[in-house]
Design a protein around this motif. Structure first.
Motif, PDB file in Angstrom:
ATOM      1  N   THR A 198      58.592 -11.299  -3.743  1.00 38.19           N
ATOM      2  CA  THR A 198      57.736 -12.195  -2.962  1.00 38.19           C
ATOM      3  C   THR A 198      58.549 -12.918  -1.892  1.00 38.19           C
ATOM      4  O   THR A 198      58.172 -12.956  -0.719  1.00 38.19           O
ATOM      5  N   ARG A 199      59.679 -13.473  -2.292  1.00 32.67           N
ATOM      6  CA  ARG A 199      60.528 -14.180  -1.335  1.00 32.67           C
ATOM      7  C   ARG A 199      61.080 -13.209  -0.286  1.00 32.67           C
ATOM      8  O   ARG A 199      61.165 -13.546   0.895  1.00 32.67           O
ATOM      9  N   PHE A 200      61.414 -11.998  -0.724  1.00 28.58           N
ATOM     10  CA  PHE A 200      61.940 -10.991   0.197  1.00 28.58           C
ATOM     11  C   PHE A 200      60.934 -10.703   1.309  1.00 28.58           C
ATOM     12  O   PHE A 200      61.280 -10.707   2.487  1.00 28.58           O
ATOM     13  N   PHE A 201      59.671 -10.477   0.945  1.00 26.00           N
ATOM     14  CA  PHE A 201      58.640 -10.201   1.949  1.00 26.00           C
ATOM     15  C   PHE A 201      58.397 -11.410   2.852  1.00 26.00           C
ATOM     16  O   PHE A 201      58.171 -11.263   4.054  1.00 26.00           O
ATOM     17  N   GLN A 202      58.469 -12.606   2.284  1.00 23.84           N
ATOM     18  CA  GLN A 202      58.282 -13.818   3.097  1.00 23.84           C
ATOM     19  C   GLN A 202      59.371 -13.925   4.150  1.00 23.84           C
ATOM     20  O   GLN A 202      59.114 -14.265   5.314  1.00 23.84           O
ATOM     21  N   GLU A 203      60.610 -13.632   3.757  1.00 21.12           N
ATOM     22  CA  GLU A 203      61.727 -13.751   4.682  1.00 21.12           C
ATOM     23  C   GLU A 203      61.796 -12.580   5.662  1.00 21.12           C
ATOM     24  O   GLU A 203      62.429 -12.685   6.716  1.00 21.12           O
ATOM     25  N   CYS A 204      61.145 -11.458   5.324  1.00 21.16           N
ATOM     26  CA  CYS A 204      61.078 -10.322   6.252  1.00 21.16           C
ATOM     27  C   CYS A 204      60.257 -10.695   7.485  1.00 21.16           C
ATOM     28  O   CYS A 204      60.488 -10.163   8.571  1.00 21.16           O
ATOM     29  N   ASP A 205      59.300 -11.591   7.297  1.00 29.10           N
ATOM     30  CA  ASP A 205      58.433 -12.019   8.395  1.00 29.10           C
ATOM     31  C   ASP A 205      59.194 -13.027   9.247  1.00 29.10           C
ATOM     32  O   ASP A 205      58.973 -14.232   9.175  1.00 29.10           O
ATOM     33  N   GLY A 206      60.093 -12.509  10.091  1.00 32.37           N
ATOM     34  CA  GLY A 206      61.004 -13.350  10.865  1.00 32.37           C
ATOM     35  C   GLY A 206      60.321 -14.356  11.771  1.00 32.37           C
ATOM     36  O   GLY A 206      60.784 -15.492  11.891  1.00 32.37           O
TER      37      GLY A 206
END
Length: 225
Positions: A198-206
Motif C-alpha cells: 500500500t505504501r509502495f503504491f502511494q509513493e509511486c504516485d510522485g
C-alpha cells in the motif's frame, strides 16, 4: 425477464417495477449468499465482510456519505493486524516484487508449453528470450544483496515483467494510467503477504494526482527511462 440483460454496477442489483421497467437498487448485504471463511474480505473501515457482495452492498447503501466515499476493498481475507511498513522495508520492496513478476512470467511460459492461453504469441516471444537466458534464483527467500546483484547483472530480464504487469492492470480504460480501482485486484490479494504494498503504491504516485503513470511505475521499480 426485464433484468436479464440489464447491467448494474458493483453493489447494485436490478429491480423491475410493476410496469416491468428495470432499474438498479442497492444490494441488501443481508441477502448476499453465504460464503466460506477464505472468501471473507477486509474493508478500509477495518471490518470483515462475508465477501465482496456484502462489502459493495454496504458501500452502496452509504452512497453520498463520507463513510461511503471512504469505504473500499482493502484486502482479501478477514481483517488482521498489518505491521507498519518501515522506510528500509519499502526501499527493499521493489527487489522482491520484480523477482516475483519475473517468476510469474516464467511459470506462464512453462504452462504454455502444454496448454496455451496464458500468454499471447507476442508475449510468449518476449518471455522466451528471458526464459532462455534466465539465470533466475531458485524460488524462496533471498537476501536483499543477492536480489540486488541479480537485478544489476541481469537488468534486461526485469524490464519486460514490470511493463507487462502495468499493462495487465491498465484495463478500465486503457490510458497508460493506473487508478485506485485498477490497482485494487493486485494490491488486495498481496496485502496479507506484503504489508508494504500500500505504501509502495502511494509513493509511486510522485505527483500525488491519485494516478500512477507508466513513467512513475517504472521509476518505482528501478527501470531506467
Amino acid at each position: 425477464d426485464p433484468c436479464r440483460n440489464f447491467h448494474c454496477s458493483r453493489g447494485k442489483v436490478c429491480h423491475a417495477d410493476k410496469q416491468g421497467k428495470p432499474s438498479c437498487i442497492c444490494q441488501d448485504p443481508a441477502a448476499c449468499p453465504s460464503t466460506k471463511d477464505y472468501e471473507h474480505v477486509c474493508g478500509t473501515d477495518n471490518k470483515t465482510y462475508g465477501g465482496t457482495c456484502q462489502l459493495f452492498g454496504t458501500k452502496c447503501q452509504l452512497e453520498g456519505t463520507k463513510m461511503g466515499r471512504q469505504l473500499h476493498l482493502d484486502y482479501m481475507g478477514s481483517c488482521k493486524y498489518i505491521p507498519h511498513c518501515t522506510d528500509y522495508e519499502v526501499d527493499q520492496f521493489p527487489l522482491r516484487m520484480r523477482d516475483w513478476l519475473k517468476n510469474i512470467l516464467m511459470q506462464y511460459y512453462e504452462r504454455d508449453q502444454d496448454t496455451s492461453g496464458f500468454l499471447t504469441e507476442k508475449q510468449r516471444n518476449k518471455v522466451k528470450k528471458i526464459y532462455q537466458n534466465d539465470k533466475r534464483l531458485v524460488a524462496g527467500d533471498h537476501a536483499v544483496e543477492l536480489l540486488l546483484h541479480d537485478f544489476e547483472k541481469n537488468y534486461h530480464m526485469y524490464v519486460y515483467p514490470v511493463h507487462w504487469q502495468f499493462h495487465q492492470l491498465d484495463q478500465h480504460p486503457v490510458d497508460r494510467l493506473l487508478t485506485h480501482s485498477e490497482l485494487a485486484p493486485l494490491r488486495a490479494s498481496l496485502v496479507p503477504m506484503e504489508h508494504c504494498i500500500t505504501r509502495f503504491f502511494q509513493e509511486c504516485d510522485g505527483d500525488q494526482d491519485k494516478l500512477i503513470a507508466l513513467k512513475e511505475w517504472c521509476h518505482c521499480f528501478g527501470i531506467k527511462e
